[in-house]
Design a protein around this motif. Structure first.
Motif, PDB file in Angstrom:
ATOM      1  N   VAL A  41      28.794  37.780 -21.102  1.00 41.48           N
ATOM      2  CA  VAL A  41      27.884  38.365 -20.111  1.00 41.48           C
ATOM      3  C   VAL A  41      26.813  37.347 -19.773  1.00 41.48           C
ATOM      4  O   VAL A  41      26.255  36.714 -20.662  1.00 41.48           O
ATOM      5  CB  VAL A  41      27.208  39.635 -20.676  1.00 41.48           C
ATOM      6  CG1 VAL A  41      26.196  40.173 -19.691  1.00 41.48           C
ATOM      7  CG2 VAL A  41      28.261  40.682 -20.964  1.00 41.48           C
ATOM      8  N   GLN A  42      26.546  37.161 -18.506  1.00 38.57           N
ATOM      9  CA  GLN A  42      25.572  36.162 -18.099  1.00 38.57           C
ATOM     10  C   GLN A  42      24.196  36.799 -17.973  1.00 38.57           C
ATOM     11  O   GLN A  42      23.958  37.632 -17.101  1.00 38.57           O
ATOM     12  CB  GLN A  42      26.017  35.549 -16.796  1.00 38.57           C
ATOM     13  CG  GLN A  42      27.365  34.882 -16.995  1.00 38.57           C
ATOM     14  CD  GLN A  42      27.643  33.827 -15.977  1.00 38.57           C
ATOM     15  OE1 GLN A  42      26.964  33.742 -14.980  1.00 38.57           O
ATOM     16  NE2 GLN A  42      28.643  33.024 -16.237  1.00 38.57           N
ATOM     17  N   PRO A  59      24.539  29.042 -17.166  1.00 42.87           N
ATOM     18  CA  PRO A  59      23.814  30.288 -16.900  1.00 42.87           C
ATOM     19  C   PRO A  59      23.341  30.999 -18.159  1.00 42.87           C
ATOM     20  O   PRO A  59      23.157  32.197 -18.156  1.00 42.87           O
ATOM     21  CB  PRO A  59      24.850  31.120 -16.148  1.00 42.87           C
ATOM     22  CG  PRO A  59      26.160  30.612 -16.634  1.00 42.87           C
ATOM     23  CD  PRO A  59      25.971  29.213 -17.125  1.00 42.87           C
ATOM     24  N   PHE A  84      21.544  46.774 -12.083  1.00 43.71           N
ATOM     25  CA  PHE A  84      22.191  46.883 -13.383  1.00 43.71           C
ATOM     26  C   PHE A  84      21.154  47.132 -14.476  1.00 43.71           C
ATOM     27  O   PHE A  84      21.405  47.866 -15.417  1.00 43.71           O
ATOM     28  CB  PHE A  84      22.935  45.571 -13.669  1.00 43.71           C
ATOM     29  CG  PHE A  84      23.886  45.665 -14.830  1.00 43.71           C
ATOM     30  CD1 PHE A  84      25.216  45.990 -14.608  1.00 43.71           C
ATOM     31  CD2 PHE A  84      23.443  45.447 -16.123  1.00 43.71           C
ATOM     32  CE1 PHE A  84      26.076  46.090 -15.663  1.00 43.71           C
ATOM     33  CE2 PHE A  84      24.319  45.547 -17.180  1.00 43.71           C
ATOM     34  CZ  PHE A  84      25.643  45.869 -16.950  1.00 43.71           C
ATOM     35  N   ALA A 133      21.947  36.597 -14.633  1.00 50.97           N
ATOM     36  CA  ALA A 133      22.446  37.459 -13.565  1.00 50.97           C
ATOM     37  C   ALA A 133      22.056  38.906 -13.826  1.00 50.97           C
ATOM     38  O   ALA A 133      21.662  39.636 -12.922  1.00 50.97           O
ATOM     39  CB  ALA A 133      23.957  37.337 -13.463  1.00 50.97           C
ATOM     40  N   LEU A 134      22.125  39.305 -15.092  1.00 49.31           N
ATOM     41  CA  LEU A 134      21.747  40.688 -15.434  1.00 49.31           C
ATOM     42  C   LEU A 134      20.264  40.902 -15.187  1.00 49.31           C
ATOM     43  O   LEU A 134      19.847  41.892 -14.620  1.00 49.31           O
ATOM     44  CB  LEU A 134      22.051  40.972 -16.902  1.00 49.31           C
ATOM     45  CG  LEU A 134      23.510  41.135 -17.253  1.00 49.31           C
ATOM     46  CD1 LEU A 134      23.639  41.494 -18.720  1.00 49.31           C
ATOM     47  CD2 LEU A 134      24.133  42.223 -16.411  1.00 49.31           C
ATOM     48  N   ALA A 142      18.427  39.323 -13.213  1.00 46.23           N
ATOM     49  CA  ALA A 142      18.075  39.253 -11.800  1.00 46.23           C
ATOM     50  C   ALA A 142      18.550  40.472 -11.030  1.00 46.23           C
ATOM     51  O   ALA A 142      18.131  40.703  -9.922  1.00 46.23           O
ATOM     52  CB  ALA A 142      18.688  37.994 -11.185  1.00 46.23           C
ATOM     53  N   ASN A 143      19.449  41.243 -11.624  1.00 47.82           N
ATOM     54  CA  ASN A 143      20.043  42.340 -10.877  1.00 47.82           C
ATOM     55  C   ASN A 143      19.413  43.668 -11.258  1.00 47.82           C
ATOM     56  O   ASN A 143      19.749  44.258 -12.279  1.00 47.82           O
ATOM     57  CB  ASN A 143      21.551  42.368 -11.183  1.00 47.82           C
ATOM     58  CG  ASN A 143      22.266  43.337 -10.268  1.00 47.82           C
ATOM     59  OD1 ASN A 143      21.625  44.161  -9.615  1.00 47.82           O
ATOM     60  ND2 ASN A 143      23.568  43.247 -10.226  1.00 47.82           N
ATOM     61  N   PRO A 144      18.473  44.165 -10.461  1.00 48.77           N
ATOM     62  CA  PRO A 144      17.773  45.409 -10.822  1.00 48.77           C
ATOM     63  C   PRO A 144      18.697  46.606 -10.846  1.00 48.77           C
ATOM     64  O   PRO A 144      18.473  47.550 -11.593  1.00 48.77           O
ATOM     65  CB  PRO A 144      16.717  45.549  -9.725  1.00 48.77           C
ATOM     66  CG  PRO A 144      17.212  44.722  -8.596  1.00 48.77           C
ATOM     67  CD  PRO A 144      18.040  43.622  -9.180  1.00 48.77           C
TER      68      PRO A 144
END
Lengths: 213, 200
Positions: free
Chosen positions: B87-88, B77, B98, B91-92, B94-96
């Motif tokens: 921290v990936q 990832p 955050f 994923a960050l 993709a995550n609005p």
């Protein structure tokens, strides 16, 4: 490691479930993607990207909703996003004539193959299907998605509203306008075809009459 | 019900998505109006054609390549190695939920920094000392200590300069270490709002 898992949101046992869902629903997803994009390469890309995004957000998937509906919601977003990035997919405008094929007559565009009206029994000719797809490609994205979900995937309005994240009234309006535009496109295409056929035959007869004079 | 209204409801009627009384109204109208009936039949025809389109088959490897890509995503990832605080990044990204506040915080801090540091070099002070700009006040919180009384050379004689106007008299004598950042941050912002008013 726990933090990483928190961010990806995917647990180990989710992987098995997700792989099973991929195998179960990828063919249907591809079919919808094909009807949205109108060609094989883009359809495969769209299907892959939708599944990949679904995997990233798999922790948010509400198991009460059918997986396919959730996937189509993601797919319609990916589709619209991708179109924004590269508008070449939207090559055909409403004013542009449809592809009319090389042979056959204009009637093929509006033929009703079987008046028994059982969709299972209707067999569309290749030319008619091509023209239908070409007409679909000319629809605005929202209309196209609504029509495909309703008439090809067979969703009810409530499911479409959930998938497209809009109200029932919007679904009703998009579907109605989308179907009317489709019908209009096919009618126009049939008219163009018959006119061009008429001109060709007229030119041919003129040629022959010139020769005989 | 007129034809225009009926026309707008025909699709929903066809899909069985109308309420009972609406459905009955359209049904009765269609029996009496040939134009609307013809439009309805066209819509019905369109729906049937679409439903009859063939199911397109993907390439044989589609499912396999999806699973492979998902495995790649899971196994690699693109983690940023921050020791125990791994921290990936995808994923960050993709995550609005955050990511958006982080952008907001960044923009806010940058704006505040620009506001603080790009102050005018000279205060826009009028003769009576009023109308100091807020930016200047923020950047130069106080000039409470009186300006040094300079010696002026006039006609070859040193004499004391005239005292500054009363507006420059110290209001808040404070002992502040001579440290640039500390002197900038001497007063919190609300206090400066009050003192800016007192210069008038």
């Amino acid at each position: 490691m726990e933090l990483a898992r928190l961010f990806t949101g995917v647990q180990k046992n989710d992987r098995g479930e997700f792989d099973a869902l991929v195998h179960r629903s990828h063919r249907h997803a591809y079919n919808i993607a094909y009807r949205l994009t109108g060609n094989h390469a883009d359809a495969e890309d769209l299907t892959q990207e939708s599944f990949l995004r679904a995997f990233r957000f798999f922790d948010r998937y509400n198991r009460e909703m059918p997986f396919e509906n959730w996937l189509y919601r993601i797919m319609s977003r990916v589709f619209i996003d991708e179109l924004r990035k590269r508008p070449k997919i939207q090559a055909q405008s409403l004013d542009q004539p449809l592809f009319l094929g090389d042979g056959g007559d204009a009637d093929v565009l509006l033929e009703i193959p079987d008046s028994a009206f059982d969709p299972e029994q209707i067999m569309l000719s290749d030319a008619l299907e091509e023209n239908l797809q070409a007409a679909l490609n000319t629809l605005p994205n929202e209309f196209r998605i609504a029509v495909i979900l309703a008439d090809i995937e067979g969703m009810c309005y409530e499911e479409i509203a959930e998938t497209m994240n809009c109200s029932l009234g919007t679904v009703r309006s998009r579907l109605h306008r989308g179907r009317k535009q489709l019908r209009h496109r096919l009618t126009m295409a049939a008219r163009c075809k018959s006119e061009s056929a008429g001109q060709n035959s007229g030119r041919a007869s003129g040629l022959f009459s010139g020769d005989s004079a | 019900m007129n034809c225009n209204k009926v026309s707008n409801l025909l699709s929903a009627f066809m899909d069985g998505e109308l309420l009972g009384h609406e459905h009955r109204l359209i049904h009765h109208h269609l029996q009496s109006c040939a134009d609307c009936r013809s439009e309805y039949e066209e819509l019905l025809h369109m729906k049937r054609l679409l439903a009859a389109m063939r199911l397109r088959e993907p390439g044989q490897r589609l499912a396999v390549s999806i699973v492979e890509r998902v495995s790649l995503e899971g196994a690699n990832p693109a983690a940023v190695d921050l020791g125990p605080w791994r921290v990936q990044v995808p994923a960050l990204r993709a995550n609005p939920l955050f990511f958006s506040p982080m952008i907001g915080l960044g923009v806010g801090l940058t704006f505040f920094g620009i506001l603080l540091w790009s102050h005018p070099t000279r205060p826009p002070v009028e003769a009576d000392g009023s109308h100091r700009s807020l930016v200047f006040e923020l950047a130069n919180p106080t000039r409470d200590e009186p300006p040094p009384r300079v010696q002026e050379l006039t006609n070859g004689l040193m004499r004391e300069a005239a005292p500054r106007p009363a507006a420059y008299e110290p209001r808040y004598p404070m002992e502040v270490p001579d440290f640039p950042l500390a002197s900038r941050m001497r007063h919190p912002i609300p206090v400066r709002f009050v003192t800016a008013g007192m210069y008038r």
